[in-house]
Design an enzyme around this catalytic site. Structure first.
Site, PDB file in Angstrom:
ATOM      1  N   GLU A  54       0.821  -1.207   0.000  1.00 33.51           N
ATOM      2  CA  GLU A  54       0.000   0.000   0.000  1.00 33.51           C
ATOM      3  C   GLU A  54       0.861   1.265   0.000  1.00 33.51           C
ATOM      4  OE1 GLU A  54      -3.057   0.451  -0.567  1.00 33.51           O
ATOM      5  OE2 GLU A  54      -3.718  -1.631  -0.553  1.00 33.51           O
ATOM      6  N   TYR A 136      -6.419   6.698   4.211  1.00 37.01           N
ATOM      7  CA  TYR A 136      -6.609   5.657   3.202  1.00 37.01           C
ATOM      8  C   TYR A 136      -5.816   4.404   3.543  1.00 37.01           C
ATOM      9  CZ  TYR A 136      -5.653   2.699  -0.702  1.00 37.01           C
ATOM     10  OH  TYR A 136      -5.489   1.564  -1.458  1.00 37.01           O
ATOM     11  N   ASP A 154      -9.503   4.998  -2.738  1.00 37.69           N
ATOM     12  CA  ASP A 154      -8.366   5.529  -3.490  1.00 37.69           C
ATOM     13  C   ASP A 154      -8.901   6.167  -4.773  1.00 37.69           C
ATOM     14  OD1 ASP A 154      -9.012   3.416  -5.161  1.00 37.69           O
ATOM     15  OD2 ASP A 154      -7.018   2.504  -5.137  1.00 37.69           O
ATOM     16  N   CYS A 222     -25.564   1.861 -12.083  1.00 43.75           N
ATOM     17  CA  CYS A 222     -24.728   3.024 -12.366  1.00 43.75           C
ATOM     18  C   CYS A 222     -25.546   4.183 -12.941  1.00 43.75           C
ATOM     19  CB  CYS A 222     -23.609   2.647 -13.336  1.00 43.75           C
ATOM     20  SG  CYS A 222     -22.460   4.007 -13.644  1.00 43.75           S
TER      21      CYS A 222
END
Length: 361
Positions: A54, A136, A154, A222
């Site tokens: 990460e 994050y 992210d 969506c």
């Protein structure tokens, strides 16, 4: 059973919100195989490997990180091994990944974890207290390594969520709204798999340009797809012009070696080996900051873009009559590739060597 190993349990789907259920089913079929990731259904990956990946992946692509991750885990397979490593070795191994403050924080974080017994905290608040771990990264480690329900957002996830909910507010102002929407679809079970599924969806299907909506597992949910304008999202405020700076890099050779310096720990490329440079200013500094008085010759220019400014370096070369004992270290030219120079200075070194070869010196 760890939370993230519930893939074979139908409850992991039936109790999840519709978006999460569809995405997890897709992830079980299509998850990317990455060296730091546990496949769907397996126990969570080692927290050390999750943390290391990460940190490396911050503002860096998966393709670029792969070989660095392999080399780091080969040389330092545990957090204790990394904590015991020499700072210069770690910084040299990081050379080329950029954003070098990450490497300094990596060393500091490894030492903090090692001092605490070698175990990473398993919840976000404890992780955020470690050097270099922000919101994050703390959420990603908590979810992926420990199965905690955490909202992981992210750039890929921002894009997916902004399109799912057709969030019109431009970034960065939209970040709280995007995080709130992401929170609303994050399931209680398999939060780590869900976070990685969102990342994979953004990286492979819901891409910035020409998203592959026809094969998206979330097409029925969506709002941007229904409106016919997914590429509009996330909306972004106009970028301010990036300032431009100039500087000079000095390649000074003597007896088959080149003079290198260690940059100050604080500031750009802190702690890294580099060619000596003068100031980086709005105007051309010429030979200001030259390490020696010499017959300097121009080898050309190299350009590099940092986060907040663009830099153009004039690379100049010269030959010294001998190696004095001044500031810096003399590094064999034949082994310059082993010096761990950051990308900017590696480019400058190649240009200087090319020019020196043409000069026949």
């Amino acid at each position: 059973m760890p939370v993230d190993s519930a893939v074979a349990n139908p409850i992991a789907y039936s109790t999840a919100p519709p978006i999460a259920a569809g995405l997890l089913a897709w992830y079980d079929r299509a998850a990317r195989r990455l060296p730091w990731r546990a496949p769907p259904g397996d126990p969570p990956a080692d927290p050390y490997r999750v943390w290391l990946s990460e940190v490396m992946l911050q503002q860096t692509t998966v393709a670029a990180v792969g070989r660095y991750f392999a080399e780091f885990t080969r040389r330092w397979p545990t957090v204790e091994a990394l904590a015991a490593a020499d700072d210069a070795e770690v910084m040299g191994a990081w050379a080329g990944l950029g954003y070098y403050a990450r490497a300094r924080n990596l060393i500091a974080c490894a030492r903090a974890v090692a001092a605490a017994g070698g175990r990473f905290p398993d919840e976000e608040a404890g992780l955020r207290a470690l050097p270099g771990i922000g919101d994050y990264t703390a959420a990603a480690i908590a979810a992926i390594a420990f199965g905690r329900r955490a909202v992981v957002v992210d750039a890929n996830v921002e894009r997916v969520v902004a399109r799912l909910f057709r969030i019109e507010t431009p970034l960065p102002v939209a970040k709280p709204a995007i995080r709130g929407a992401a929170d609303g679809i994050t399931p209680d079970m398999r939060a780590g798999d869900f976070a990685q599924a969102m990342m994979d969806l953004g990286a492979t299907i819901c891409t910035p340009k020409r998203p592959a909506c026809a094969i998206c597992p979330l097409i029925d949910h969506c709002a941007a797809f229904r409106a016919g304008d997914p590429e509009r999202f996330p909306a972004k405020a106009p970028k301010a012009a990036r300032p431009e700076r100039k500087g000079t890099a000095f390649w000074l050779e003597a007896e088959g070696a080149v003079l290198l310096v260690r940059r100050p720990d604080k500031g750009m490329l802190g702690g890294m080996r580099a060619l000596p440079t003068g100031p980086w200013t709005d105007a051309d500094p010429g030979l200001a900051g030259a390490p020696r008085s010499a017959a300097w010759r121009s080898a050309g220019k190299v350009a590099h873009v940092f986060t907040h400014f663009a830099l153009e370096l004039d690379v100049v070369t010269a030959v010294a009559s001998g190696r004095d004992a001044g500031e810096g270290e003399w590094w064999p030219v034949a082994r310059i590739g082993e010096a761990g120079l950051p990308t900017l200075f590696a480019k400058a070194a190649r240009l200087a060597q090319k020019a020196r070869g043409k000069d026949g010196e």
